[in-house]
Scaffold this active site. Structure first.
Site, PDB file in Angstrom:
ATOM      1  N   CYS A  35      -4.013 -17.608 -15.602  1.00  0.00           N
ATOM      2  CA  CYS A  35      -3.155 -16.702 -14.848  1.00  0.00           C
ATOM      3  C   CYS A  35      -3.166 -17.144 -13.396  1.00  0.00           C
ATOM      4  O   CYS A  35      -4.225 -17.470 -12.848  1.00  0.00           O
ATOM      5  CB  CYS A  35      -3.649 -15.269 -14.981  1.00  0.00           C
ATOM      6  SG  CYS A  35      -2.726 -14.076 -13.981  1.00  0.00           S
ATOM      7  N   GLN A  60      -5.601  -1.730  -2.074  1.00  0.00           N
ATOM      8  CA  GLN A  60      -4.359  -2.476  -2.295  1.00  0.00           C
ATOM      9  C   GLN A  60      -4.675  -3.870  -2.844  1.00  0.00           C
ATOM     10  O   GLN A  60      -5.543  -4.569  -2.326  1.00  0.00           O
ATOM     11  CB  GLN A  60      -3.571  -2.602  -0.996  1.00  0.00           C
ATOM     12  CG  GLN A  60      -2.949  -1.308  -0.511  1.00  0.00           C
ATOM     13  CD  GLN A  60      -1.679  -0.931  -1.276  1.00  0.00           C
ATOM     14  OE1 GLN A  60      -1.211  -1.658  -2.143  1.00  0.00           O
ATOM     15  NE2 GLN A  60      -1.129   0.221  -0.943  1.00  0.00           N
ATOM     16  N   TYR A  62      -2.819  11.844   0.294  1.00  0.00           N
ATOM     17  CA  TYR A  62      -3.069  10.868  -0.771  1.00  0.00           C
ATOM     18  C   TYR A  62      -3.864   9.692  -0.178  1.00  0.00           C
ATOM     19  O   TYR A  62      -3.514   8.529  -0.353  1.00  0.00           O
ATOM     20  CB  TYR A  62      -1.765  10.381  -1.399  1.00  0.00           C
ATOM     21  CG  TYR A  62      -0.823  11.497  -1.783  1.00  0.00           C
ATOM     22  CD1 TYR A  62      -0.914  12.141  -3.021  1.00  0.00           C
ATOM     23  CD2 TYR A  62       0.171  11.925  -0.897  1.00  0.00           C
ATOM     24  CE1 TYR A  62      -0.046  13.177  -3.362  1.00  0.00           C
ATOM     25  CE2 TYR A  62       1.043  12.966  -1.232  1.00  0.00           C
ATOM     26  CZ  TYR A  62       0.927  13.574  -2.464  1.00  0.00           C
ATOM     27  OH  TYR A  62       1.788  14.600  -2.794  1.00  0.00           O
ATOM     28  N   CYS A 115       5.383   3.194  -3.055  1.00  0.00           N
ATOM     29  CA  CYS A 115       5.472   2.069  -3.997  1.00  0.00           C
ATOM     30  C   CYS A 115       6.660   2.246  -4.929  1.00  0.00           C
ATOM     31  O   CYS A 115       6.854   1.447  -5.854  1.00  0.00           O
ATOM     32  CB  CYS A 115       4.173   1.941  -4.793  1.00  0.00           C
ATOM     33  SG  CYS A 115       3.764   3.415  -5.771  1.00  0.00           S
TER      34      CYS A 115
END
Length: 472
Positions: free
Chosen positions: A177, A303, A332, A429
């Protein structure tokens, strides 16, 4: 009598027109929109329809008659089967153009609010190996492509990789990957090879049996690595086998500074409610952002694109326009990354987050950085952020909100409106739910600035930051 399945048409010589939502492309046939995955604008294709409704169709590429001049060669051997990086065939400049277009269209079409000129999207410096976290499933039911099935070959069914869309119980084996530093490939493949060689059973999602269940790999810009292996203990010898695997991993990879394990007996792989055990090293890694350090534990949210996260938070802090005198509410807040990042520019920052463990991380990160002007509270946002809470802590001058993809609950929006804060910085997002919330906030706030940020190259996902200023 079974109902005869309707034969769906093959559409010939169709020109792909543009990129649409969720990474698909669109074409038009007889006034109907056709959604096509894995395509590139400018491709001329034969399309096999797989779903037909009154106003749209969904189709797959049967043949590319003439490839688009934009089309490039995907760099990953798993492209087209793994659904993780759907835009590898699209040049990065075109990906950015499509994301910019997506933000603008969703804000205008859903939000229906007056917008300033949208700033050019901030592209990612790294378009490969940009992630700091990946999660891999372990399964005894390897996904086989049509070509593999038709080959007649016998394949090793135990594998480690990514879940396949539409086949919840099957895992696509991943050899390499490109989303994370290459060491993670070595770690994952070593776990696979050791398990196969030593007869460790791989998890069966249908039967809920098998020892090796899931692997989470994290790293930091400072070079620290965390590996969490989820097991499913059933038999007397399972713990011994797990310990041998962990010991082998620790000896093979001294780079792993945090080696942890979980015994997960649930029907899903989430570890938020599970006890995490330390096998070797420490139970966290440290990430640095500007002059701040952040402890990232096994359950911490951080993140996943470290370099872009810094740019995202710098945009957020700049839009907040802090002078050192403001009371800031960080809604949040997660592990308090934004709250701690802006704290030196504010009088006080109050963070609210649903997950109690995340709030403990936020407090710890304030202590780690000698930040004394933050307060953190855990609980459901709509239950914590009340008029009584605001009366007790003070009316905020600035609100920073970074909700999940679903956006903000209407009760939260109503409370925000009652605070009448001078500025709101909305980090999202999901520009679609952000646009919906902007419409709700529109009666008191005007959109003053819009800044898209690309956190996930080769995917259709995009972050967007909006500055709202109180109407005069």
């Amino acid at each position: 009598m079974t109902r005869k399945k309707k034969t769906l048409p093959l559409l010939e010589n169709i020109t792909i027109e543009d990129v649409a939502a969720e990474g698909q492309c669109i074409a038009h046939v007889d006034d109907m929109v056709v959604f096509v995955p894995w395509a590139v604008p400018g491709d001329v294709c034969d399309l096999q329809v797989r779903r037909k409704k009154h106003s749209f169709m969904e189709a797959d590429i049967a043949r590319i008659k003439q490839p688009s001049k934009l089309r490039i060669e995907p760099f990953c051997q798993h492209f087209g089967v793994c659904g993780g990086c759907k835009w590898q065939q699209l040049p990065y400049t075109e990906q950015l153009r499509a994301k910019q277009q997506q933000v603008e269209q969703q804000l205008r079409r859903i939000g229906k609010v007056e917008l300033p000129d949208i700033n050019p999207i901030l592209g990612s410096e790294n378009t490969r190996e940009y992630r700091n976290k990946l999660d891999f499933g372990c399964s005894n039911r390897r996904y086989l492509t049509n070509e593999e099935i038709s080959s007649g070959r016998v394949f090793q069914r135990d594998c480690i990789g990514f879940h396949v869309g539409g086949a919840f119980d099957k895992i696509l084996p991943i050899e390499r990957c490109h989303l994370m530093d290459g060491l993670h490939n070595q770690i994952r493949n070593t776990v696979r090879d050791y398990a196969v060689e030593h007869g460790i059973t791989f998890f069966d999602l249908r039967a809920q049996t098998g020892l090796l269940r899931d692997i989470i790999i994290r790293n930091s810009a400072s070079g620290e690595w965390m590996v969490i292996i989820q097991f499913h203990f059933e038999k007397e010898n399972d713990r011994h086998q797990a310990e041998c695997l962990m010991r082998h991993l620790a000896e093979a990879f001294p780079e792993i500074t945090s080696l942890l394990w979980v015994d997960n007996q649930k029907r899903n792989d989430t570890i938020g409610d599970q006890e995490v055990h330390l096998f070797a090293g420490k139970d966290y890694i440290v990430e640095q952002m500007e002059d701040l350090k952040f402890k990232v534990g096994p359950k911490s949210f951080y993140q996943t694109n470290t370099l872009q996260a810094l740019r995202l938070y710098q945009v957020t802090r700049r839009m907040a326009g802090l002078t050192g005198c403001e009371l800031v509410y960080d809604l949040y807040t997660g592990t308090g990354t934004i709250a701690n990042f802006v704290a030196s520019h504010a009088r006080q920052v109050v963070g609210i987050e649903y997950v109690p463990e995340a709030i403990e991380d936020a407090k710890e990160n304030s202590r780690l950085n000698n930040i004394a002007n933050t307060l953190f509270y855990a609980g459901d946002m709509k239950d914590i952020l009340t008029d009584e809470f605001i009366a007790g802590h003070g009316r905020p001058d600035v609100i920073i909100t970074d909700p999940p993809r679903a956006g903000m609950h209407p009760d939260v929006v109503d409370t925000i409106l009652r605070t009448a804060a001078q500025r709101i910085v909305y980090v999202s997002c999901n520009p679609a739910t952000q646009a919906r919330d902007l419409l709700l906030l529109n009666r008191l706030y005007v959109v003053a600035c819009v800044q898209p940020v690309d956190m996930f190259p080769h995917t259709p996902h995009v972050e967007n930051v909006v500055l709202l200023q109180k109407r005069h």
